[in-house]
Scaffold this motif. Structure first.
Motif, mmCIF file in Angstrom:
data_model
loop_
_atom_site.group_PDB
_atom_site.id
_atom_site.type_symbol
_atom_site.label_atom_id
_atom_site.label_comp_id
_atom_site.label_asym_id
_atom_site.label_seq_id
_atom_site.Cartn_x
_atom_site.Cartn_y
_atom_site.Cartn_z
ATOM 1 N N SER A 31 50.754 16.154 28.471
ATOM 2 C CA SER A 31 50.961 16.369 29.908
ATOM 3 C C SER A 31 50.389 15.219 30.720
ATOM 4 N N TYR A 33 50.345 13.660 34.984
ATOM 5 C CA TYR A 33 50.530 14.108 36.358
ATOM 6 C C TYR A 33 50.326 12.950 37.323
ATOM 7 N N TYR A 35 49.227 12.668 41.423
ATOM 8 C CA TYR A 35 48.766 13.351 42.614
ATOM 9 C C TYR A 35 48.544 12.348 43.721
ATOM 10 N N GLN A 37 46.048 12.094 47.284
ATOM 11 C CA GLN A 37 44.901 12.710 47.938
ATOM 12 C C GLN A 37 44.768 12.142 49.333
ATOM 13 N N MET A 41 43.056 17.261 52.581
ATOM 14 C CA MET A 41 44.222 17.922 51.963
ATOM 15 C C MET A 41 44.031 18.197 50.485
ATOM 16 N N GLY A 42 43.005 17.665 49.890
ATOM 17 C CA GLY A 42 42.843 17.871 48.464
ATOM 18 C C GLY A 42 43.883 17.097 47.667
ATOM 19 N N LEU A 43 43.944 17.380 46.400
ATOM 20 C CA LEU A 43 44.899 16.720 45.507
ATOM 21 C C LEU A 43 46.211 17.498 45.518
ATOM 22 N N TYR A 48 55.089 15.924 37.692
ATOM 23 C CA TYR A 48 54.384 16.008 36.436
ATOM 24 C C TYR A 48 55.374 15.952 35.281
ATOM 25 N N PHE A 90 46.382 9.392 42.269
ATOM 26 C CA PHE A 90 45.688 9.584 41.008
ATOM 27 C C PHE A 90 46.674 10.013 39.931
ATOM 28 N N MET A 94 46.392 15.431 30.265
ATOM 29 C CA MET A 94 45.713 16.561 29.651
ATOM 30 C C MET A 94 46.440 16.938 28.374
ATOM 31 N N THR A 101 40.737 19.347 28.335
ATOM 32 C CA THR A 101 40.013 18.492 29.283
ATOM 33 C C THR A 101 40.993 17.619 30.039
ATOM 34 N N ILE A 102 40.741 17.493 31.343
ATOM 35 C CA ILE A 102 41.579 16.647 32.193
ATOM 36 C C ILE A 102 40.923 15.278 32.317
ATOM 37 N N PHE A 104 41.262 11.581 34.422
ATOM 38 C CA PHE A 104 41.865 10.950 35.585
ATOM 39 C C PHE A 104 41.771 9.441 35.500
ATOM 40 N N GLU A 106 41.400 5.889 37.778
ATOM 41 C CA GLU A 106 40.422 5.570 38.811
ATOM 42 C C GLU A 106 40.999 5.647 40.217
ATOM 43 N N TRP A 109 44.720 2.858 45.699
ATOM 44 C CA TRP A 109 44.686 2.961 47.168
ATOM 45 C C TRP A 109 45.905 2.225 47.717
#
Lengths: 113, 106
Positions: A31, A33, A35, A37, A41-43, A48, A90, A94, A101-102, A104, A106, A109
């Motif tokens: 998997s 993904y 995202y 951020q 607003m969060g992720l 995916y 990001f 997984m 465990t996920i 990520f 770095e 931007w």
């Protein structure tokens, strides 16, 4: 073992330009993904890929495309960048079958002017 | 309604205090994750839970599957615990809460 590698780390684009964010993982995860951020607003899930050869839309897919090139790589493309796409991006991976465990990258931007 | 709700959104504590961050979710899941994001952006996984409780150092995470609720506790908080704590659930994909901004003052 580099984990999840994202490039580029920083990018400034002009409105209408295109670019691709690259993501690669060396942990043999199924998997992957993408995202974004934004402040407060969060992720939020863009796209995916549950396994090689499959991709699905997330919460905010408009303006983006993805490619799961192989098991290692999952790229995110902005075909015609807009200022609303200014964000931190990001990539994550997984393995459902190996501890869940996920991991990520770095973060990338991106500023669209 | 968001699938994952976290509370509080912001939390300021004095060094040494016991801290609790809550996460509620509305979908069926097979796993719940707690993550930590420090200023500068890096995100690391703290815990993955499918039932019960896990402890790592001063951090404790619990989950109640029937109530669709999880808590992250920090004992004897320290300024270096200041970060954003994020809850994420996995059903057929990862969905994140908005995060809790924690500031621990010395």
């Amino acid at each position: 073992n580099a984990g999840v590698t994202q490039t580029p780390k920083f990018q400034v684009l002009k409105t209408g330009q295109s670019m691709t964010l690259q993501c690669a993982q060396d942990m043999n995860h199924n998997s992957m993904y993408w995202y974004r951020q934004d402040p407060g607003m969060g992720l939020r899930l863009i796209y995916y890929s549950a396994s090689e050869g499959t991709t699905d839309k997330g919460e905010v897919p408009n303006g983006y495309n993805v490619s799961r090139l192989n098991k290692r790589e999952f790229s995110l493309r902005l075909e015609s960048a807009a200022p609303s796409q200014t964000s931190v991006y990001f990539c994550a991976s997984m393995s459902v079958t190996s501890g869940n465990t996920i991991y990520f990258g770095e973060g990338s931007w991106l500023t669209v002017v | 309604k968001n699938e994952v709700e976290q509370s509080p959104q912001n939390l300021t504590a004095q060094e040494g205090e016991f801290i609790t961050i809550n996460c509620s979710y509305s979908v069926g899941i097979s796993a719940l994750h707690w993550l930590q994001q420090h200023p500068g952006g890096g995100i690391v996984s703290l815990f993955m839970l499918s039932s019960g409780k896990k402890k790592h150092g001063r951090l404790i995470a619990t989950i109640n599957i029937q109530e669709k609720h999880s808590s992250l506790h920090i004992t004897a908080s320290h300024p270096r615990d200041s970060a954003v704590y994020i809850c994420a659930v996995y059903g057929n994909k990862l969905v994140f809460g908005a995060g809790t901004i924690l500031r621990v003052k010395s």
